[in-house]
Design an enzyme around this catalytic site. Structure first.
Site, PDB file in Angstrom:
ATOM      1  N   GLU A 293      31.608 -26.354 -37.158  1.00  0.00           N
ATOM      2  CA  GLU A 293      30.414 -25.563 -37.516  1.00  0.00           C
ATOM      3  C   GLU A 293      29.427 -26.430 -38.291  1.00  0.00           C
ATOM      4  OE1 GLU A 293      29.865 -22.670 -36.157  1.00  0.00           O
ATOM      5  OE2 GLU A 293      31.842 -22.828 -35.258  1.00  0.00           O
ATOM      6  N   TRP A 296      27.495 -28.084 -35.772  1.00  0.00           N
ATOM      7  CA  TRP A 296      26.330 -27.344 -35.251  1.00  0.00           C
ATOM      8  C   TRP A 296      25.116 -27.563 -36.160  1.00  0.00           C
ATOM      9  CZ3 TRP A 296      25.239 -25.149 -30.722  1.00  0.00           C
ATOM     10  CH2 TRP A 296      26.287 -24.824 -29.864  1.00  0.00           C
ATOM     11  N   TRP A 324       6.601 -11.362 -23.403  1.00  0.00           N
ATOM     12  CA  TRP A 324       7.291 -10.601 -24.453  1.00  0.00           C
ATOM     13  C   TRP A 324       6.615  -9.253 -24.635  1.00  0.00           C
ATOM     14  CZ3 TRP A 324      11.722 -12.736 -25.372  1.00  0.00           C
ATOM     15  CH2 TRP A 324      11.872 -14.123 -25.327  1.00  0.00           C
ATOM     16  N   ASN A 359      27.500 -14.650 -39.256  1.00  0.00           N
ATOM     17  CA  ASN A 359      27.006 -15.332 -38.048  1.00  0.00           C
ATOM     18  C   ASN A 359      27.135 -14.485 -36.778  1.00  0.00           C
ATOM     19  OD1 ASN A 359      26.124 -17.726 -36.478  1.00  0.00           O
ATOM     20  ND2 ASN A 359      28.202 -17.552 -35.657  1.00  0.00           N
ATOM     21  N   TRP A 377      11.266 -14.097 -29.780  1.00  0.00           N
ATOM     22  CA  TRP A 377      12.221 -14.650 -30.748  1.00  0.00           C
ATOM     23  C   TRP A 377      11.527 -15.126 -32.015  1.00  0.00           C
ATOM     24  CZ3 TRP A 377      11.440 -19.875 -31.820  1.00  0.00           C
ATOM     25  CH2 TRP A 377      10.693 -20.604 -30.884  1.00  0.00           C
ATOM     26  N   TRP A 400      17.425 -19.263 -33.207  1.00  0.00           N
ATOM     27  CA  TRP A 400      16.608 -18.265 -32.509  1.00  0.00           C
ATOM     28  C   TRP A 400      16.257 -18.743 -31.103  1.00  0.00           C
ATOM     29  CZ3 TRP A 400      16.126 -13.276 -33.044  1.00  0.00           C
ATOM     30  CH2 TRP A 400      16.454 -12.698 -34.277  1.00  0.00           C
TER      31      TRP A 400
HETATM   32  P1  FAD Z   1      30.536 -21.118 -42.093  1.00  0.00           P
HETATM   33  O1  FAD Z   1      31.121 -20.470 -40.909  1.00  0.00           O
HETATM   34  O2  FAD Z   1      31.373 -21.209 -43.299  1.00  0.00           O
HETATM   35  O3  FAD Z   1      30.053 -22.568 -41.611  1.00  0.00           O
HETATM   36  C1  FAD Z   1      29.898 -23.669 -42.524  1.00  0.00           C
HETATM   37  C2  FAD Z   1      28.486 -24.227 -42.402  1.00  0.00           C
HETATM   38  O4  FAD Z   1      28.257 -24.700 -41.083  1.00  0.00           O
HETATM   39  C3  FAD Z   1      27.396 -23.217 -42.650  1.00  0.00           C
HETATM   40  O5  FAD Z   1      27.157 -23.030 -44.030  1.00  0.00           O
HETATM   41  C4  FAD Z   1      26.222 -23.811 -41.904  1.00  0.00           C
HETATM   42  O6  FAD Z   1      25.590 -24.824 -42.654  1.00  0.00           O
HETATM   43  C5  FAD Z   1      26.903 -24.449 -40.707  1.00  0.00           C
HETATM   44  N1  FAD Z   1      26.877 -23.533 -39.566  1.00  0.00           N
HETATM   45  C6  FAD Z   1      27.751 -22.547 -39.278  1.00  0.00           C
HETATM   46  N2  FAD Z   1      27.415 -21.946 -38.111  1.00  0.00           N
HETATM   47  C7  FAD Z   1      26.307 -22.559 -37.676  1.00  0.00           C
HETATM   48  C8  FAD Z   1      25.477 -22.395 -36.534  1.00  0.00           C
HETATM   49  N3  FAD Z   1      25.747 -21.478 -35.589  1.00  0.00           N
HETATM   50  N4  FAD Z   1      24.399 -23.201 -36.380  1.00  0.00           N
HETATM   51  C9  FAD Z   1      24.118 -24.146 -37.305  1.00  0.00           C
HETATM   52  N5  FAD Z   1      24.875 -24.355 -38.409  1.00  0.00           N
HETATM   53  C10 FAD Z   1      25.951 -23.572 -38.599  1.00  0.00           C
HETATM   54  N6  FAD Z   1      22.229 -20.964 -40.569  1.00  0.00           N
HETATM   55  C11 FAD Z   1      21.571 -21.444 -41.637  1.00  0.00           C
HETATM   56  O7  FAD Z   1      22.140 -22.215 -42.414  1.00  0.00           O
HETATM   57  N7  FAD Z   1      20.256 -21.114 -41.852  1.00  0.00           N
HETATM   58  C12 FAD Z   1      19.579 -20.280 -41.021  1.00  0.00           C
HETATM   59  O8  FAD Z   1      18.404 -20.021 -41.254  1.00  0.00           O
HETATM   60  C13 FAD Z   1      20.270 -19.718 -39.912  1.00  0.00           C
HETATM   61  N8  FAD Z   1      19.665 -18.850 -39.074  1.00  0.00           N
HETATM   62  C14 FAD Z   1      20.366 -18.315 -38.013  1.00  0.00           C
HETATM   63  C15 FAD Z   1      19.728 -17.427 -37.144  1.00  0.00           C
HETATM   64  C16 FAD Z   1      20.419 -16.877 -36.068  1.00  0.00           C
HETATM   65  C17 FAD Z   1      19.699 -15.941 -35.129  1.00  0.00           C
HETATM   66  C18 FAD Z   1      21.765 -17.216 -35.860  1.00  0.00           C
HETATM   67  C19 FAD Z   1      22.517 -16.649 -34.702  1.00  0.00           C
HETATM   68  C20 FAD Z   1      22.401 -18.109 -36.688  1.00  0.00           C
HETATM   69  C21 FAD Z   1      21.719 -18.679 -37.781  1.00  0.00           C
HETATM   70  N9  FAD Z   1      22.350 -19.589 -38.654  1.00  0.00           N
HETATM   71  C22 FAD Z   1      21.636 -20.103 -39.719  1.00  0.00           C
HETATM   72  C23 FAD Z   1      23.685 -20.120 -38.357  1.00  0.00           C
HETATM   73  C24 FAD Z   1      24.855 -19.364 -39.008  1.00  0.00           C
HETATM   74  O9  FAD Z   1      24.753 -17.994 -38.784  1.00  0.00           O
HETATM   75  C25 FAD Z   1      24.972 -19.614 -40.512  1.00  0.00           C
HETATM   76  O10 FAD Z   1      24.934 -20.988 -40.790  1.00  0.00           O
HETATM   77  C26 FAD Z   1      26.295 -19.059 -41.059  1.00  0.00           C
HETATM   78  O11 FAD Z   1      26.393 -17.686 -40.789  1.00  0.00           O
HETATM   79  C27 FAD Z   1      26.351 -19.296 -42.545  1.00  0.00           C
HETATM   80  O12 FAD Z   1      27.494 -18.714 -43.082  1.00  0.00           O
HETATM   81  P2  FAD Z   1      28.636 -19.626 -43.684  1.00  0.00           P
HETATM   82  O13 FAD Z   1      28.060 -20.610 -44.632  1.00  0.00           O
HETATM   83  O14 FAD Z   1      29.684 -18.709 -44.198  1.00  0.00           O
HETATM   84  O15 FAD Z   1      29.148 -20.389 -42.406  1.00  0.00           O
END
Ligand code: FAD
Length: 494
Positions: A293, A296, A324, A359, A377, A400
């Protein structure tokens, strides 16, 4: 008045003392030149353009915490006003530096790199000016494990698909070990023209303090970030791979806002998770799922670096003229958590109350907006930018675009999340919905994700009147899905 040479540490999205390469270089330079350190934060237009209500709230707290941490390590007691150690400025960064240099003997300047185009343009210009003036000026890798120019396909191009990207990262030079904060900082201890008090930055919630729910959930600052990391590693990482998609279990790290402001580095997270894997044989899978993650996050930043304008322009050109829907009432219902789809409303209300959303739920609410409601979006992106505490110039537009189907390695156009099936799979007892949509609290499990299917008797027993106590869905799921498929198919053919 001191004539000791000054080294400027320019803090931006790296609001921490530990594992901060620019800060380390600044203190080292000051030591070697019998100089002192001037830590600055500038709320310039590039930074303020990237802030929304929730991130402004976070930034204010984070700056306060950083100021205290610097002050604790200072070997002089500074006499420079209430906000003591970290100097704050507003205005264009280049102008702020010019003004400091008119009156103070600055010899060096250091910062950690950012990857969005406005920051790159600003930083490149400032570096060139400083070097022309004969200053030492250096930038560092601190926000990412791998620089965008370090990871390439065999053919030398940028990756557009995540899995091969992350495989290539894993084959690269392993991320360096994190290092400790400097023990002491020799601080520049005099007043600087133009430095302002924290309240001048105008970051507090307006027009009233709406941020109680954010404070309940998060503790901004470097200490809050490290506490969050260790709590996650000790209590939740073991279940991460199995339960990370479940909003009814709080199992993910919730480190995203801390990462957004660089209160913790990806190197610290990477190595702590690897130590966990080494110390817990059999738990390697969950640690590597978590690290992917972070992968990502790296991927999103690399895409941001290579894109001209990730926020506004779809990465896939054919989406430029997508038709849209113009549906402001639907958009408002979505923003307020009043769509009539329980898991969507739960997510949107969690976001409003806490500044955060799980997420899996972000994907579901995004899909409803973009696919079923056919709303651009960029509307979803703007709302998330304003309300998420982790709203980030890379992850938010990247995600997005992924939802919209127009981004890198995007969800295929026919992936349209069904909020009922998603709810039943990832929130099977409806605990998450019950928490955030209290008007459905007494619905039986069988109907919690689809109250419209319940009989009048069941609705009555649960105290629910559709259209009165809880909305009827904005659109039929089948109808919305077919409309979206038709619109996306038309684009595919066009
Ligand atoms: P964990 O599952 O603990 O993951 C650890 C770290 O990995 C996160 O803190 C984050 O930095 C990174 N990460 C995890 N999932 C993703 C992902 N899918 N894409 C990129 N990095 C990821 N994340 C943001 O940090 N900022 C945003 O503005 C943001 N906007 C989002 C908008 C949408 C529509 C979606 C679907 C996802 C978005 N995310 C965003 C990605 C993701 O949802 C969050 O990073 C995650 O939910 C953060 O929770 P966590 O720290 O507990 O994640």
């Amino acid at each position: 008045m001191t004539k000791r040479p000054i080294a400027i540490m320019w803090f931006r999205n790296d609001l921490r003392l530990a594992d901060n390469p620019a800060l380390r270089a600044t203190t080292q330079w000051a030591r070697e030149h019998d100089g002192c350190v001037l830590p600055v934060f500038i709320l310039d237009p590039v930074i303020s353009d990237q802030l929304g209500g929730a991130t402004r709230w976070w930034l204010e707290k984070s700056l306060t915490s950083l100021d205290r941490s610097i002050a604790e390590r200072c070997d002089v007691s500074a006499n420079i006003g209430a906000f003591s150690a970290l100097r704050l400025f507003t205005g264009k960064a280049s102008g702020v530096f010019d003004s400091i240099m008119e009156t103070r003997p600055v010899g060096a300047m250091f910062w950690n790199r950012l990857y969005d185009q406005p920051s790159i343009t600003r930083d490149t210009g400032i570096k060139a000016t400083m070097m022309d003036r004969g200053l030492t000026c250096e930038s560092f890798k601190a926000q990412l494990l791998f620089e965008p120019w370090e990871v390439k396909t065999g053919g030398g191009t940028d990756f557009k698909v995540f899995s091969p990207f992350w495989r290539a990262c894993q084959k690269s030079q392993p991320p360096r070990a994190p290092f400790k904060a400097p023990d002491t900082i020799t601080l520049f201890d005099q007043i600087i023209k133009g430095a302002v008090e924290l309240n001048t930055l105008d970051l507090s919630p307006k027009p009233f303090d709406w941020a109680a729910g954010l404070s309940e959930r998060f503790t901004p600052g470097e200490k809050g970030a490290m506490d969050q990391l260790f709590e996650f590693i000790d209590d939740r990482l073991q279940d991460y791979a199995d339960l990370r998609d479940r909003p009814d279990h709080r199992v993910t790290s919730e480190l995203s806002p801390h990462l957004r402001f660089g209160e913790i580095s990806p190197f610290q997270i990477f190595h702590t998770a690897n130590h966990f894997a080494d110390a817990n044989p059999g738990k390697g899978k969950t640690a590597s799922k978590f690290l992917s993650e972070l992968g990502w996050r790296e991927f999103a930043h690399h895409i941001l670096f290579h894109a001209k304008d990730l926020r506004s322009a779809p990465l896939q050109d054919k989406f430029r003229d997508f038709a849209w829907a113009d549906a402001p009432d639907d958009l408002e219902a979505w923003q307020r958590g009043q769509t009539g789809f329980p898991i969507v409303d739960a997510g949107m209300r969690e976001l409003w109350h806490t500044g955060y959303m799980h997420n899996r739920v972000r994907m579901i609410v995004g899909s409803i907006l973009v696919k079923h409601l056919l709303i651009d979006w960029r509307e979803g992106l703007a709302w998330f930018d304003d309300t998420l505490v982790d709203a980030c110039p890379a992850n938010n537009p990247f995600s997005w675009q992924w939802i919209g189907g127009c981004g890198a390695d995007a969800a295929p156009y026919f992936r349209i999340f069904n909020p009922v099936l998603q709810g039943e799979k990832f929130d099977p007892k409806g605990a998450y919905v019950r928490q955030w949509v209290p008007e459905l609290r007494d619905m039986p499990e069988q109907f919690i994700h689809k109250p419209w299917d319940a009989s009048p008797l069941i609705l009555k027993a649960a105290g629910v009147t559709l259209g009165e106590t809880y909305p009827v869905p904005l659109i039929g799921l089948k109808e919305g899905r077919e409309r979206a498929l038709a619109a996306y198919q038309a684009l595919k053919k066009g």
